[in-house]
Design a protein around this motif. Structure first.
Motif, short mmCIF file in Angstrom:
data_model
loop_
_atom_site.label_atom_id
_atom_site.label_comp_id
_atom_site.label_asym_id
_atom_site.label_seq_id
_atom_site.Cartn_x
_atom_site.Cartn_y
_atom_site.Cartn_z
N GLU A 10 19.99 12.10 -28.08
CA GLU A 10 21.07 11.38 -28.76
C GLU A 10 20.69 9.91 -28.97
O GLU A 10 20.90 9.35 -30.06
N ALA A 11 20.12 9.30 -27.94
CA ALA A 11 19.70 7.91 -28.06
C ALA A 11 18.61 7.75 -29.11
O ALA A 11 18.61 6.80 -29.89
N SER A 12 17.67 8.69 -29.14
CA SER A 12 16.57 8.62 -30.11
C SER A 12 17.09 8.75 -31.55
O SER A 12 16.61 8.06 -32.45
N ASN A 13 18.04 9.62 -31.75
CA ASN A 13 18.63 9.74 -33.09
C ASN A 13 19.39 8.48 -33.49
O ASN A 13 19.40 8.11 -34.67
N ALA A 14 19.98 7.81 -32.50
CA ALA A 14 20.66 6.55 -32.79
C ALA A 14 19.65 5.47 -33.18
O ALA A 14 19.91 4.63 -34.05
N VAL A 15 18.49 5.47 -32.53
CA VAL A 15 17.43 4.53 -32.89
C VAL A 15 16.96 4.80 -34.32
O VAL A 15 16.79 3.88 -35.13
N THR A 16 16.77 6.07 -34.64
CA THR A 16 16.32 6.43 -35.99
C THR A 16 17.35 6.02 -37.04
O THR A 16 16.99 5.49 -38.10
N ARG A 17 18.61 6.24 -36.74
CA ARG A 17 19.67 5.83 -37.67
C ARG A 17 19.61 4.32 -37.92
O ARG A 17 19.75 3.85 -39.05
N ARG A 18 19.36 3.56 -36.84
CA ARG A 18 19.27 2.11 -37.00
C ARG A 18 18.07 1.73 -37.88
O ARG A 18 18.16 0.79 -38.69
N ALA A 19 16.96 2.45 -37.74
CA ALA A 19 15.81 2.20 -38.60
C ALA A 19 16.18 2.40 -40.07
O ALA A 19 15.79 1.62 -40.95
N PHE A 20 16.95 3.45 -40.34
CA PHE A 20 17.39 3.71 -41.72
C PHE A 20 18.31 2.59 -42.21
O PHE A 20 18.22 2.16 -43.36
N GLU A 21 19.21 2.15 -41.36
CA GLU A 21 20.10 1.05 -41.74
C GLU A 21 19.30 -0.20 -42.09
O GLU A 21 19.57 -0.88 -43.09
N LEU A 22 18.31 -0.50 -41.26
CA LEU A 22 17.47 -1.68 -41.50
C LEU A 22 16.64 -1.50 -42.77
O LEU A 22 16.46 -2.45 -43.54
N GLY A 23 16.13 -0.28 -42.98
CA GLY A 23 15.38 -0.02 -44.20
C GLY A 23 16.23 -0.24 -45.43
O GLY A 23 15.75 -0.79 -46.44
N ALA A 24 17.48 0.18 -45.37
CA ALA A 24 18.40 -0.05 -46.49
C ALA A 24 18.67 -1.53 -46.68
O ALA A 24 18.72 -2.04 -47.81
N GLU A 25 18.80 -2.26 -45.57
CA GLU A 25 19.10 -3.69 -45.64
C GLU A 25 17.97 -4.49 -46.27
O GLU A 25 18.19 -5.39 -47.08
N VAL A 26 16.74 -4.17 -45.89
CA VAL A 26 15.59 -4.95 -46.39
C VAL A 26 14.85 -4.23 -47.51
O VAL A 26 13.81 -4.70 -47.97
N ASP A 27 15.38 -3.08 -47.94
CA ASP A 27 14.85 -2.32 -49.06
C ASP A 27 13.40 -1.91 -48.82
O ASP A 27 12.49 -2.29 -49.57
N CYS A 28 13.19 -1.12 -47.78
CA CYS A 28 11.84 -0.63 -47.51
C CYS A 28 11.88 0.82 -47.04
O CYS A 28 12.93 1.33 -46.64
N ALA A 29 10.72 1.44 -47.07
CA ALA A 29 10.57 2.81 -46.57
C ALA A 29 10.53 2.82 -45.05
O ALA A 29 10.26 1.79 -44.40
N VAL A 30 10.78 4.00 -44.48
CA VAL A 30 10.71 4.19 -43.03
C VAL A 30 9.81 5.39 -42.75
O VAL A 30 10.10 6.50 -43.21
N GLN A 31 8.72 5.16 -42.04
CA GLN A 31 7.88 6.26 -41.59
C GLN A 31 8.44 6.83 -40.29
O GLN A 31 8.83 6.08 -39.40
N LEU A 32 8.43 8.15 -40.19
CA LEU A 32 9.00 8.82 -39.03
C LEU A 32 7.95 9.61 -38.26
O LEU A 32 7.13 10.31 -38.83
N HIS A 33 8.03 9.51 -36.95
CA HIS A 33 7.32 10.39 -36.02
C HIS A 33 8.40 11.34 -35.48
O HIS A 33 9.37 10.89 -34.88
N THR A 34 8.24 12.64 -35.72
CA THR A 34 9.27 13.59 -35.27
C THR A 34 8.62 14.86 -34.72
O THR A 34 7.39 15.00 -34.72
N GLU A 35 9.47 15.78 -34.33
CA GLU A 35 9.02 17.11 -33.95
C GLU A 35 8.35 17.80 -35.15
O GLU A 35 8.59 17.43 -36.30
#
Length: 285
Positions: A143-168
């Motif tokens: 749950e915490a990791s998904n919250a971190v990922t969501r924040r990355a997406f929010e920041l990506g939207a704010e600064v208009d950039c892509a987000v690379q993901l490391h996932t399962e």
């Protein structure tokens, strides 16, 4: 002698470590085989001797990555760009080894991503890196990791950039595509690194073995190519080496996949990151 494959050649995800690994020597090898552009992702903080207690502690990792990228650009016919963020495996290190609660780890990692986004906003970095563990974790850590990922997406939207993901390992990330869309980030600007040949929901950065690349080429969808080169002399052969992407591009061209090569090395980088791999390529007359 440097080989010219007649196209930009981008490795979308690798690490460089001049302190412990090959550093610029690996970049020179990539360039000799026809490689032109790199997206260099900062190594996990703990591998650079940083055990963060505060978001500002990540700056040392990011600054070292910027220096490495500048050195890489100096030897490339194109250029390198930095991708900065917080490795999702850090949460296990914080919780299991350093006594953080999942919520405390979440907040520290989200803070680190906010620091990384400052570099993007200032034009010093191209994209963010985040994600969630690829191994089994507790529900609280997940749950915490998904919250971190969501924040990355929010920041990506704010600064208009892509987000690379490391996932399962998966060929379906429509759940995270939905999260990105909900916070205002185009899911096509979410990139799953270490992807298979096809992926639903977000853009795949395909590990450059022939089977995966053939699937990606046949799928006729946007994709990128990568090695995930880790530049660690203690773990040789763990992932693909820096020569691999140029060699696989040559193979794809020989197999008649010219359109797929253009898609992976010109069109998708432009669509996802806003970079022009042709205009930034210097060719000898």
């Amino acid at each position: 002698m440097t080989e010219d494959l007649g196209t930009p050649v981008l490795d979308n995800h690798l690490h460089l470590d001049p302190r412990h690994g090959r550093g610029v020597e690996a970049v020179e090898e990539f360039a000799r085989l026809g490689g032109t552009h790199l997206l260099v992702v900062n190594k996990p903080s703990w591998l650079l001797g940083v055990e963060p207690d505060d978001p500002a502690d990540f700056r040392a990792v990011f600054e070292e990555t910027l220096e490495t990228v500048a050195a890489a650009t100096d030897v490339l016919p194109g250029r390198a760009w930095p991708v900065l963020g917080v490795h999702p495996g850090l949460i296990s290190r914080l919780v299991d080894e350093r006594g953080f609660s999942p919520a405390e780890a979440r907040d520290l990692m989200r803070g680190g991503l906010a620091v990384a986004s400052e570099y993007v906003a200032d034009g010093d970095a191209l994209a963010l890196k985040s994600g969630r563990p690829h191994y089994d974790v507790s529900d609280a850590v997940w749950e915490a990791s998904n919250a971190v990922t969501r924040r990355a997406f929010e920041l990506g939207a704010e600064v208009d950039c892509a987000v690379q993901l490391h996932t399962e390992a998966t060929e379906d990330l429509t759940d995270l595509a939905g999260v990105a869309e909900a916070v205002g980030l185009d899911p096509s600007k979410v990139v799953k690194h270490y992807a298979a040949g096809e992926l639903a929901g977000v853009t795949p950065s395909v590990m450059s073995d022939k089977e995966r690349l053939e699937r990606a080429a046949e799928a006729d969808e946007p994709f990128l190519m990568e090695t995930d080169f880790i530049d660690d002399p203690d773990r040789p052969g763990m992932v693909l080496g820096p020569k691999t992407v140029p060699r696989r591009v040559r193979w794809l061209l020989e197999e008649g996949y010219d359109e797929a090569v253009r898609r992976a090395h010109v069109e998708t980088p432009a669509a996802v990151y806003g970079i022009d791999t042709e205009a930034t390529l210097e060719r000898e007359a």
